[in-house]
Design a protein around this motif. Structure first.
Motif, PDB file in Angstrom:
ATOM      1  N   PHE B  34      -0.522   8.975  -1.036  1.00  0.00           N
ATOM      2  CA  PHE B  34      -1.205   7.662  -1.280  1.00  0.00           C
ATOM      3  C   PHE B  34       0.035   6.710  -1.695  1.00  0.00           C
ATOM      4  CE2 PHE B  34      -5.500   9.526  -1.240  1.00  0.00           C
ATOM      5  CZ  PHE B  34      -5.257  11.025  -1.741  1.00  0.00           C
ATOM      6  N   TRP B  35      -0.395   5.613  -1.716  1.00  0.00           N
ATOM      7  CA  TRP B  35       0.342   4.207  -2.242  1.00  0.00           C
ATOM      8  C   TRP B  35      -0.552   3.580  -3.101  1.00  0.00           C
ATOM      9  CZ3 TRP B  35       5.493   3.601  -2.499  1.00  0.00           C
ATOM     10  CH2 TRP B  35       6.267   4.323  -1.703  1.00  0.00           C
ATOM     11  N   TYR B  36      -0.309   3.457  -4.448  1.00  0.00           N
ATOM     12  CA  TYR B  36      -1.194   2.891  -5.181  1.00  0.00           C
ATOM     13  C   TYR B  36      -0.282   1.466  -5.904  1.00  0.00           C
ATOM     14  CZ  TYR B  36      -4.921   6.172  -6.214  1.00  0.00           C
ATOM     15  OH  TYR B  36      -5.976   7.189  -6.335  1.00  0.00           O
ATOM     16  N   ARG B  37      -1.291   0.588  -6.193  1.00  0.00           N
ATOM     17  CA  ARG B  37      -0.494  -0.690  -6.658  1.00  0.00           C
ATOM     18  C   ARG B  37      -0.787  -0.651  -8.193  1.00  0.00           C
ATOM     19  NH1 ARG B  37      -0.782  -6.929  -4.799  1.00  0.00           N
ATOM     20  NH2 ARG B  37      -0.645  -7.801  -6.963  1.00  0.00           N
ATOM     21  N   PRO B  44      -3.667   1.866 -11.955  1.00  0.00           N
ATOM     22  CA  PRO B  44      -3.429   1.799 -10.622  1.00  0.00           C
ATOM     23  C   PRO B  44      -4.487   1.474  -9.875  1.00  0.00           C
ATOM     24  CG  PRO B  44      -2.637   3.671 -11.899  1.00  0.00           C
ATOM     25  CD  PRO B  44      -3.384   2.834 -12.818  1.00  0.00           C
ATOM     26  N   LYS B  45      -4.350   0.982  -8.791  1.00  0.00           N
ATOM     27  CA  LYS B  45      -5.533   1.088  -7.806  1.00  0.00           C
ATOM     28  C   LYS B  45      -4.880   1.119  -6.221  1.00  0.00           C
ATOM     29  CE  LYS B  45      -8.173  -2.696 -10.052  1.00  0.00           C
ATOM     30  NZ  LYS B  45      -8.608  -3.989 -10.247  1.00  0.00           N
ATOM     31  N   LEU B  46      -5.789   1.933  -5.575  1.00  0.00           N
ATOM     32  CA  LEU B  46      -5.434   2.293  -4.308  1.00  0.00           C
ATOM     33  C   LEU B  46      -5.174   1.419  -3.414  1.00  0.00           C
ATOM     34  CD1 LEU B  46      -5.216   5.135  -2.491  1.00  0.00           C
ATOM     35  CD2 LEU B  46      -7.402   4.609  -1.950  1.00  0.00           C
ATOM     36  N   LEU B  47      -3.860   1.414  -2.961  1.00  0.00           N
ATOM     37  CA  LEU B  47      -3.483   0.626  -1.906  1.00  0.00           C
ATOM     38  C   LEU B  47      -4.077   1.169  -0.567  1.00  0.00           C
ATOM     39  CD1 LEU B  47      -2.099  -2.221  -1.060  1.00  0.00           C
ATOM     40  CD2 LEU B  47      -0.084  -0.665  -0.863  1.00  0.00           C
TER      41      LEU B  47
END
Lengths: 120, 109
Positions: B34-37, B44-47
């Motif tokens: 995953f990439w999170y921002r 963190p929030k899922l990108l």
């Protein structure tokens, strides 16, 4: 989407006192929740895995007697920092995954808003 | 060696630029990526999730190379609002998420 609520969002406490942080899954049941800690400019480090109805699993180097975890229901896990010291000041974040959602391994993990703990 | 490694940056780019972030992971048994921002002082929030075939979501493209144990994120036409820390995240055969240290992006006017 699934929501995880964490409370409080920030807390300042005196050295030697204990602080309890709550993590709730609002619209799903979470048999497992995770507690992370993040120091400034560092990554999130997993502290422990909270298991509903059983003992938490702690990562290496994390003192289980200092960071007490209770997961008494399917929607609530608590982390208690006991006898807090200034070096415990950090950003604590919980997360949970909705196992009822059939998204498989790529199912998103939802995070609480985090708790910024400052021990003075 | 860290389980998930990222260049911490910062990457300072002008609006409209294309920027790419890389990430490597050490556990070949890792299953999900995953990439999170993460914005400053926020959770963190899922990108986006990252799939073996590569996937795109608007201006964001993620790619996974399992043989090289390498993940990338490409951001096209950068916006000021893209300024944040981008976390590369890997999940093994348990539910644990392992986070990279994050790559900081700063987009300037």
């Amino acid at each position: 989407g699934a929501v995880v609520s964490q409370h409080p969002s920030w807390v300042i406490c005196k050295s030697g006192t204990s602080v309890k942080i709550e993590c709730r899954s609002l619209d799903f049941q979470a048999t497992t929740m995770f507690w992370y800690r993040q120091f400034p400019k560092q990554s999130l480090m997993l502290m422990a895995t909270s298991n509903e109805g059983s003992k938490a699993t702690y990562e290496q180097g994390v003192e289980k007697d200092k960071f007490l975890i209770n997961h008494a229901s399917l929607t609530l896990s608590t982390l208690t920092v006991t006898s807090a010291h200034p070096e415990d000041s950090s950003f604590y974040i919980c997360s949970a995954r909705d196992h009822g959602f059939t998204g498989g391994a790529n199912t998103e993990a939802f995070f609480g808003q985090g708790t910024r703990l400052t021990v003075v | 060696r860290k389980e998930v490694e990222q260049d911490p940056g910062p990457f300072n780019v002008p609006e409209g630029a294309t920027v790419a972030f890389n990430c490597t992971y050490s556990n070949s048994a890792s299953q999900s990526f995953f990439w999170y921002r993460q914005d400053c002082r926020k959770e963190p929030k899922l990108l986006m999730s990252v799939y073996s075939s590569g996937n795109e979501d608007g201006r964001f493209t993620a790619q996974l190379n399992r043989a090289s144990q390498y993940i990338s994120l490409l951001i096209r036409d950068s916006k000021l609002s893209d300024s944040a820390t981008y976390l590369c995240v890997v999940r093994g055969n348990t539910d644990k998420l392992i986070f990279g240290t994050g790559t900081r992006l700063q987009v300037f006017p």
